[in-house]
Design a protein around this motif. Structure first.
Motif, PDB file in Angstrom:
ATOM      1  N   GLN A  55       0.826  -1.193   0.000  1.00 27.41           N
ATOM      2  CA  GLN A  55       0.000   0.000   0.000  1.00 27.41           C
ATOM      3  C   GLN A  55       0.869   1.254   0.000  1.00 27.41           C
ATOM      4  N   ILE A  56       0.203   2.377  -0.172  1.00 32.15           N
ATOM      5  CA  ILE A  56       0.883   3.663  -0.092  1.00 32.15           C
ATOM      6  C   ILE A  56       0.190   4.507   0.971  1.00 32.15           C
ATOM      7  N   ALA A  57       0.924   5.442   1.533  1.00 33.40           N
ATOM      8  CA  ALA A  57       0.366   6.362   2.518  1.00 33.40           C
ATOM      9  C   ALA A  57       0.957   7.741   2.261  1.00 33.40           C
ATOM     10  N   MET A  58       0.156   8.766   2.468  1.00 28.71           N
ATOM     11  CA  MET A  58       0.633  10.122   2.240  1.00 28.71           C
ATOM     12  C   MET A  58       1.497  10.600   3.395  1.00 28.71           C
ATOM     13  N   THR A  59       2.541  11.326   3.078  1.00 29.87           N
ATOM     14  CA  THR A  59       3.299  12.043   4.087  1.00 29.87           C
ATOM     15  C   THR A  59       2.500  13.283   4.493  1.00 29.87           C
ATOM     16  N   GLU A  60       2.985  13.989   5.508  1.00 28.79           N
ATOM     17  CA  GLU A  60       2.298  15.218   5.915  1.00 28.79           C
ATOM     18  C   GLU A  60       2.271  16.217   4.758  1.00 28.79           C
ATOM     19  N   ALA A  61       3.394  16.316   4.049  1.00 30.73           N
ATOM     20  CA  ALA A  61       3.439  17.214   2.890  1.00 30.73           C
ATOM     21  C   ALA A  61       2.503  16.715   1.797  1.00 30.73           C
ATOM     22  N   GLY A  62       2.452  15.389   1.632  1.00 33.28           N
ATOM     23  CA  GLY A  62       1.567  14.811   0.621  1.00 33.28           C
ATOM     24  C   GLY A  62       0.110  15.093   0.903  1.00 33.28           C
ATOM     25  N   GLN A  63      -0.293  15.036   2.188  1.00 34.37           N
ATOM     26  CA  GLN A  63      -1.686  15.300   2.545  1.00 34.37           C
ATOM     27  C   GLN A  63      -2.076  16.729   2.193  1.00 34.37           C
ATOM     28  N   GLY A  64      -1.224  17.677   2.583  1.00 32.14           N
ATOM     29  CA  GLY A  64      -1.524  19.071   2.265  1.00 32.14           C
ATOM     30  C   GLY A  64      -1.535  19.330   0.770  1.00 32.14           C
ATOM     31  N   PHE A  65      -0.605  18.703   0.051  1.00 34.22           N
ATOM     32  CA  PHE A  65      -0.554  18.865  -1.402  1.00 34.22           C
ATOM     33  C   PHE A  65      -1.800  18.268  -2.049  1.00 34.22           C
ATOM     34  N   THR A 122     -22.011   9.274 -14.613  1.00 34.95           N
ATOM     35  CA  THR A 122     -22.077   7.953 -13.997  1.00 34.95           C
ATOM     36  C   THR A 122     -21.884   8.157 -12.500  1.00 34.95           C
ATOM     37  N   ILE A 123     -22.364   7.188 -11.693  1.00 33.86           N
ATOM     38  CA  ILE A 123     -22.309   7.329 -10.236  1.00 33.86           C
ATOM     39  C   ILE A 123     -21.640   6.124  -9.620  1.00 33.86           C
ATOM     40  N   ASN A 124     -20.701   6.399  -8.737  1.00 32.02           N
ATOM     41  CA  ASN A 124     -20.109   5.376  -7.877  1.00 32.02           C
ATOM     42  C   ASN A 124     -20.691   5.614  -6.488  1.00 32.02           C
ATOM     43  N   LEU A 125     -21.657   4.778  -6.087  1.00 30.76           N
ATOM     44  CA  LEU A 125     -22.377   4.962  -4.827  1.00 30.76           C
ATOM     45  C   LEU A 125     -21.873   3.952  -3.809  1.00 30.76           C
ATOM     46  N   ASP A 126     -21.216   4.434  -2.762  1.00 31.96           N
ATOM     47  CA  ASP A 126     -20.694   3.581  -1.703  1.00 31.96           C
ATOM     48  C   ASP A 126     -21.597   3.686  -0.481  1.00 31.96           C
ATOM     49  N   LEU A 127     -22.133   2.556  -0.029  1.00 30.11           N
ATOM     50  CA  LEU A 127     -22.988   2.526   1.154  1.00 30.11           C
ATOM     51  C   LEU A 127     -22.148   2.123   2.361  1.00 30.11           C
ATOM     52  N   SER A 128     -22.124   2.975   3.373  1.00 29.90           N
ATOM     53  CA  SER A 128     -21.357   2.698   4.579  1.00 29.90           C
ATOM     54  C   SER A 128     -21.894   3.558   5.710  1.00 29.90           C
ATOM     55  N   ASP A 129     -21.933   2.999   6.920  1.00 33.39           N
ATOM     56  CA  ASP A 129     -22.356   3.765   8.083  1.00 33.39           C
ATOM     57  C   ASP A 129     -21.177   4.430   8.797  1.00 33.39           C
ATOM     58  N   ASP A 130     -19.971   4.293   8.238  1.00 28.15           N
ATOM     59  CA  ASP A 130     -18.802   4.980   8.776  1.00 28.15           C
ATOM     60  C   ASP A 130     -18.734   6.405   8.233  1.00 28.15           C
ATOM     61  N   PHE A 131     -18.135   7.306   9.013  1.00 27.82           N
ATOM     62  CA  PHE A 131     -17.882   8.655   8.521  1.00 27.82           C
ATOM     63  C   PHE A 131     -16.605   8.608   7.688  1.00 27.82           C
ATOM     64  N   VAL A 132     -16.749   8.547   6.384  1.00 29.18           N
ATOM     65  CA  VAL A 132     -15.591   8.411   5.507  1.00 29.18           C
ATOM     66  C   VAL A 132     -14.815   9.723   5.459  1.00 29.18           C
ATOM     67  N   ASP A 133     -13.535   9.610   5.167  1.00 27.66           N
ATOM     68  CA  ASP A 133     -12.677  10.773   4.928  1.00 27.66           C
ATOM     69  C   ASP A 133     -12.907  11.212   3.485  1.00 27.66           C
ATOM     70  N   ILE A 134     -13.723  12.226   3.297  1.00 30.24           N
ATOM     71  CA  ILE A 134     -14.129  12.620   1.953  1.00 30.24           C
ATOM     72  C   ILE A 134     -12.926  13.009   1.108  1.00 30.24           C
ATOM     73  N   VAL A 135     -12.042  13.812   1.664  1.00 32.40           N
ATOM     74  CA  VAL A 135     -10.878  14.266   0.909  1.00 32.40           C
ATOM     75  C   VAL A 135      -9.890  13.122   0.707  1.00 32.40           C
ATOM     76  N   GLY A 136      -9.552  12.446   1.797  1.00 26.79           N
ATOM     77  CA  GLY A 136      -8.539  11.404   1.726  1.00 26.79           C
ATOM     78  C   GLY A 136      -8.931  10.228   0.863  1.00 26.79           C
ATOM     79  N   GLU A 137     -10.236   9.920   0.788  1.00 26.60           N
ATOM     80  CA  GLU A 137     -10.687   8.769   0.019  1.00 26.60           C
ATOM     81  C   GLU A 137     -11.267   9.156  -1.345  1.00 26.60           C
TER      82      GLU A 137
END
Length: 313
Positions: A55-65, A122-137
């Motif tokens: 997997q990959i993960a953003m650095t702090e700089a990557g998140q802001g960018f 077109t729509i990608n509809l994800d059903l979940s009762d979790d509070f998703v990270d809108i920006v991050g995901e």
């Protein structure tokens, strides 16, 4: 966009969760994707992503960018849409996160009409009762049923939420009807784990009720099915049980008590200078569909106009 920039490739990698998945979306090999990301990092002089074998993960700089990149890409998409088809024309793929039960009952049945009116979407509809990270995901927007306080997001209220105590007639016939809030201690009270305890407003002020039932669950849909099966008393939203109330499959209990929290149905999306047409038309469609007096509350006026409504919205 017709020309994939390094910034867009970076945003796709973050959204997809891996370089290989992003490459499949863009018809690029993982090696090309990796090379473009390295080129972008070298140009910026900082590491944007931490890579592992899986997997990959953003650095702090990557998140802001990333937060700034998606705003830029959204603005470019809006500009292209304006030039190519006019600002009111929505096109592309819309990625939406929706609570499970609400999405099944009040989003999915209306998608056919929405897509018929917006044939380039077109729509990608994800059903979940979790509070998703809108920006991050990488979501364009989310529908949330909650109190909202996150100032980093923009929210538009689509409809009120009325929540009332109810049970099946079979349950009431077997166990009797609670006549006071204190009587609930002698009844089976069912709630999902994230909705326990109940905080209710009534004639004597605010009451806190801790539920107790032979069933523990994190699923609101399980609570709903147990309620209909006569297991006990539950605090339910009218968007969830309106048809059953009208049909007499459920009956309201202690109508002078209502949920205290100021909960509403909201469309939530990242704060952007230019809202993409695809997001705007979907939010407008839902706002016009629901409104301040949503269709699921039809025929329930006798219960919804009782004292406490100002706190129950």
């Amino acid at each position: 966009m017709s020309n994939l920039t390094d910034m867009e490739i970076f945003a796709r990698v973050v959204s997809a969760g891996s370089m290989s998945a992003a490459g499949r979306e863009m018809n690029l090999s993982p090696a090309v994707v990796s090379k473009r990301i390295r080129r972008l990092e070298e140009k910026l002089g900082t590491r944007l992503l931490q890579r592992t074998t899986r997997q990959i993960a953003m650095t702090e700089a990557g998140q802001g960018f990333y937060e700034r990149v998606i705003a830029i890409l959204a603005s470019v998409e809006e500009a292209e849409s304006f030039v190519a088809r006019g600002s009111a024309k929505a096109r592309g793929n819309l990625k939406v996160a929706v609570p499970t039960s609400f999405g099944r009952l009040h989003i999915a049945p209306h998608l056919g009409k929405f897509l018929a009116e917006n044939s380039d979407l077109t729509i990608n509809l994800d059903l979940s009762d979790d509070f998703v990270d809108i920006v991050g995901e990488g979501y364009d927007l989310a529908i949330r049923i909650a109190e909202l306080s996150d100032s980093s997001l923009v929210a538009r209220r689509l409809a009120p939420v009325h929540r009332i105590l109810c049970a099946s007639p079979d349950y009431v016939n077997k166990h009797g009807e609670p006549l006071s809030i204190g009587d609930l201690a002698n009844h089976v009270t069912i709630a999902a784990t994230n909705q326990d305890p109940w905080r209710l407003s009534g004639p004597d002020g605010i009451e806190t009720i801790r539920t107790h039932a032979p069933i523990k669950t994190n699923s609101n849909e399980v609570v709903r099915e147990c309620l209909l099966a006569g297991v006990g008393v539950a605090l339910r939203s009218t968007w969830d049980v309106g048809p059953e109330l009208r049909a007499g499959k459920l009956q309201v209990l202690l109508p002078q008590y209502r949920a205290l929290k100021d909960v509403g149905i909201y469309a939530v999306y990242p704060s952007r200078q230019f809202l993409p047409a695809k997001v705007r038309v979907f939010i407008d469609f839902l706002a016009n569909l629901y409104g301040s007096s949503p269709y699921w509350d039809e025929g329930l006026d006798d219960w919804l106009r009782l004292p406490g409504d100002a706190l129950a919205d």
